[in-house]
Structures are given as C-alpha cells and as structure tokens.
Design an enzyme around this catalytic site. Sequence first.
Site, PDB file in Angstrom:
ATOM      1  N   ARG A  50      -3.826 -14.020  -0.997  1.00 17.69           N
ATOM      2  CA  ARG A  50      -4.109 -14.045   0.268  1.00 17.69           C
ATOM      3  C   ARG A  50      -4.768 -15.220   0.897  1.00 17.69           C
ATOM      4  O   ARG A  50      -4.341 -15.713   2.007  1.00 17.69           O
ATOM      5  CB  ARG A  50      -4.928 -12.643   0.770  1.00 17.69           C
ATOM      6  CG  ARG A  50      -4.196 -11.568   0.543  1.00 17.69           C
ATOM      7  CD  ARG A  50      -4.615 -10.400   1.369  1.00 17.69           C
ATOM      8  NE  ARG A  50      -4.107  -9.172   0.797  1.00 17.69           N
ATOM      9  CZ  ARG A  50      -2.682  -8.533   1.292  1.00 17.69           C
ATOM     10  NH1 ARG A  50      -2.164  -9.130   2.379  1.00 17.69           N
ATOM     11  NH2 ARG A  50      -2.563  -7.281   0.750  1.00 17.69           N
ATOM     12  N   ARG A  73       1.678   4.084  -3.452  1.00 14.96           N
ATOM     13  CA  ARG A  73       1.611   5.510  -3.055  1.00 14.96           C
ATOM     14  C   ARG A  73       2.990   6.299  -3.112  1.00 14.96           C
ATOM     15  O   ARG A  73       2.978   7.495  -4.081  1.00 14.96           O
ATOM     16  CB  ARG A  73       1.088   5.833  -1.461  1.00 14.96           C
ATOM     17  CG  ARG A  73      -0.433   5.396  -1.549  1.00 14.96           C
ATOM     18  CD  ARG A  73      -0.807   5.248   0.046  1.00 14.96           C
ATOM     19  NE  ARG A  73      -2.136   4.942   0.031  1.00 14.96           N
ATOM     20  CZ  ARG A  73      -3.108   4.063  -0.232  1.00 14.96           C
ATOM     21  NH1 ARG A  73      -2.371   2.942  -0.544  1.00 14.96           N
ATOM     22  NH2 ARG A  73      -4.441   3.904  -0.133  1.00 14.96           N
ATOM     23  N   SER A  92     -12.724   3.837   5.310  1.00 14.15           N
ATOM     24  CA  SER A  92     -11.339   3.355   5.269  1.00 14.15           C
ATOM     25  C   SER A  92     -10.280   4.436   5.625  1.00 14.15           C
ATOM     26  O   SER A  92      -9.506   4.790   4.780  1.00 14.15           O
ATOM     27  CB  SER A  92     -11.167   2.922   3.815  1.00 14.15           C
ATOM     28  OG  SER A  92     -11.927   1.635   3.525  1.00 14.15           O
ATOM     29  N   SER A 151     -14.639   2.317  -1.435  1.00 17.47           N
ATOM     30  CA  SER A 151     -13.129   2.143  -1.471  1.00 17.47           C
ATOM     31  C   SER A 151     -12.537   3.389  -1.297  1.00 17.47           C
ATOM     32  O   SER A 151     -12.805   4.305  -1.950  1.00 17.47           O
ATOM     33  CB  SER A 151     -12.793   1.227  -2.704  1.00 17.47           C
ATOM     34  OG  SER A 151     -11.267   1.154  -2.627  1.00 17.47           O
ATOM     35  N   ASP A 194      -7.860  -6.620   4.336  1.00 15.10           N
ATOM     36  CA  ASP A 194      -6.978  -7.460   3.913  1.00 15.10           C
ATOM     37  C   ASP A 194      -6.171  -8.549   5.177  1.00 15.10           C
ATOM     38  O   ASP A 194      -5.618  -9.642   4.771  1.00 15.10           O
ATOM     39  CB  ASP A 194      -5.492  -6.539   3.435  1.00 15.10           C
ATOM     40  CG  ASP A 194      -5.811  -6.128   1.984  1.00 15.10           C
ATOM     41  OD1 ASP A 194      -6.750  -6.594   1.528  1.00 15.10           O
ATOM     42  OD2 ASP A 194      -5.129  -5.188   1.660  1.00 15.10           O
ATOM     43  N   SER A 220       0.815  -1.212  -0.100  1.00 12.68           N
ATOM     44  CA  SER A 220      -0.243  -0.025  -0.003  1.00 12.68           C
ATOM     45  C   SER A 220       0.845   1.297  -0.006  1.00 12.68           C
ATOM     46  O   SER A 220       0.653   2.170  -0.535  1.00 12.68           O
ATOM     47  CB  SER A 220      -0.869   0.019   1.168  1.00 12.68           C
ATOM     48  OG  SER A 220      -1.822  -0.961   1.133  1.00 12.68           O
ATOM     49  N   LYS A 268       1.380 -12.082  -6.668  1.00 11.22           N
ATOM     50  CA  LYS A 268       0.995 -10.615  -6.711  1.00 11.22           C
ATOM     51  C   LYS A 268       1.335  -9.732  -5.957  1.00 11.22           C
ATOM     52  O   LYS A 268       1.354  -8.610  -6.078  1.00 11.22           O
ATOM     53  CB  LYS A 268      -0.611 -10.799  -6.581  1.00 11.22           C
ATOM     54  CG  LYS A 268      -1.454  -9.614  -6.946  1.00 11.22           C
ATOM     55  CD  LYS A 268      -2.909 -10.144  -6.905  1.00 11.22           C
ATOM     56  CE  LYS A 268      -3.544  -8.938  -7.309  1.00 11.22           C
ATOM     57  NZ  LYS A 268      -3.637  -7.599  -6.586  1.00 11.22           N
TER      58      LYS A 268
END
Length: 405
Positions: A358, A25, A186, A158, A284, A21, A384
């Site tokens: 996952r 960014r 979130s 999201s 997640d 994540s 991934k």
Amino acid sequence: MNVTVTPGPLRGRVTPPASKSQSHRLIIAAALAEGSSRLDNLSMSQDIAATLGCMEVLGASWDGETVTGLKTVGERREQLPLLDCGESGSTLRFLIPVTLAVAGGGVFTGRGRLLARPMEPYERLFGSKGIFYRAEPTSITVQGALEPGEYALPGDISSQFITGLLFALPLLKGDSELRLTTPLESAAYVDMTVDALSRFGVKVHRTEDGWYIPGGQCPVGRSLTVEGDWSQAGFFYAARGLGNPVEICGMNDASVQGDRVIRDYAARLDGRGTVTLDVSQCPDLAPALAVRAALRAGESTHLVNATRLRMKESDRIETVTSELNRLGAHVEAKPDAMTICGVSALHGGETDSHNDHRIAMMLAIAATRATGPVTIHNAGSVAKSYPRFWEDYERLGGRITRQEE
C-alpha cells in the site's frame, strides 16, 4: 524491482481487483464445505495464494476456478500440518483456530514482519483452554483439541482473531459462545465474515455481547462472485481527487466491506476546511487518504484512531509520514494518528515502499502531482495484493520505467 514514475495525469476506466478480504473468507468457507464451490472473479495475489495453499495442505483442492472441500473435518492427523502463510496476517490469524478444529493444530511459518505481529489474544485464550501454543522466531505451533464452550476476547483487538474463531467454532460438535469483553471496533470486517458464512449456510447469532454459535455445522458448497476491492479502489479515488479523470468500475455500492466509506471520505477531502477522519474501521484506506490529504493546499487533515497502522506490513504511520515527506509533503506522525498540512505540489525524488504494497501504490498516486520523476524502491511489493497494479497504471496513461534490483 524499482519503478521510476514520470509525472503525468491518469485518465480512463479502471476496475480494481477482487476484494482480498472477501476472497480470504470465501476461500476458507468453500474449503471447509461439503462439495465444490466455484469462485468467479477471484484475483490471485501473494496473500490469496497463501490462503489457497494452506487450505490445500489441510485437504482442500483448487483447480483455478473451483474449491473442493477438505476431507479432514473431525479427524486428527498424526503429524501437524505445516502451513506457509507468506506475509498474510489474515491467513495466519484466520487459520490458527481452523487447524485446531480440523487437524488438531498446525505449524505456521511466514515471511517479513508476519510472525512479529501481535498474537497475544490467541496465546492467552488457548492457555486458558489447555491448548499448546508456542511462538518462535520462525514459526508458531498450536496443538490440541478445540472444544465447544465459551470463548472471550476483547473487542478492540484485530478482528482477524474474532474471524478465526467464527470459522472454527461452528465445526465443533457442541454449541459455543464467543463473547466480547470490550466494545467491538472492527465491526465491518466481522460483518464480512458473518456474511461469508451465511452464504455457505452457516448460522451464527448475534447476542448482546458477541455471538451464539450452534455446533455441528458444515458449510455447503456453492458458486459465488467475489466483489471488487474497496480498499484498492481507494487509491483511484485519491487519484481522482488529485485531478486525474479516472472512472472506477465494477464496485458494489451495497457491499458489506467497511472500506466502501472511501466514497464519503473522498468527498469530505474534496471540500475546504479542516477534516478529521476516523480510520479505526478502515485502516487499509489510510495511505490513500494520506496522499489525497497531502495535496489539499492550505488545508489540514487529521487521520485518527490509527494505532493498527503500526502493525501492518510496515509501521504505516511512520512509512506514510517519511515517504510523503521525502516528496515535500507536510505530515506529522503521532502515536495513534497523523496530521497532514496540505501543499500545492510535490517534488520528485527517491522513495521506498518498505516492502509494503500500500505504500508503493500511495507513492505511485503521489507521483501524478510531482514536479519531477519519483523513484519507488521495492515497487514489486504490490504483488501482495494487486499484482497487476503497474499494468493498470500504465493503461491509464502512467509513464513508468522498471529497473530490476
């Protein structure tokens, strides 16, 4: 690739990969910046490769250590750039507004379930702004001028849609306001975006119902180190809770990653009695939490506010339920939750990751407490987000046999 795991304990030290994540960014901010940025501890995976590749299409460069900012800010291309997002929802949703700001739009492609994942917030928003948006089975096309002004989105969607606009709006010539019409869910993921922008000198100001975003800003290149990934650490917290003496190294306890809540959630699962865990801010973590909860013998666990799990690489409410139950767990799927009644042990058997990284890692941890070998089909899906997962698993003493399909 299929993997068969022979049950046995994991022990030793493990350092999870860099935060996916945060990496997305920082790469985007660096690619939009003036000058170059060195990103240390960047872990390459399919999703990160997709973001790097897309930013290179837009004009940035990557030499394996340094991102050099793109040269197209404020310009318009005669032909829309083609951006392959692989299976990365973050890449797709973050970059749609960015391409409008720096290239007048783009054509986005992807694989797996990516283009079937919900995109209505952008479709509605851009329609109200006169920006062309077309979704087809194999591509999404956006074209037009992203103008400064007011942008309104629900807060219970999201956070990737919010992040995309937070990256794009500071690049525009005038000031903008991003307003939330419902409470933000979130929040931790948005905090990560604001933190990444601030590291590159971009200012956004929190308001009562959103953010005020001054225009005319350009990120400034700098050198940074990417933190360890708390969502991947979650699988090793689960392993530790199942009796595997694993030491988890290299994590930032002061991280803004919302998945750092795994420390508290893992401690609660180590206790007795019914436990209810809200995963709305950390979806997640759900597969790791589920496998830990599956072996709380005689105890019940509820994973609630889990609707977003249905919109991941697989429908994770269904795949967590079906695959753990194949091994003898007692998991009940509900529309937005899972109820798990703990058992004392799992048995071996054939399982499938459903091409979801996952789910593959969850099943690997489950196998440490199985009474017989566990075969995981499509185990290569870990590439991934965590390509070296199986190597780390073996270094911890895990016994696996690989079979190419």
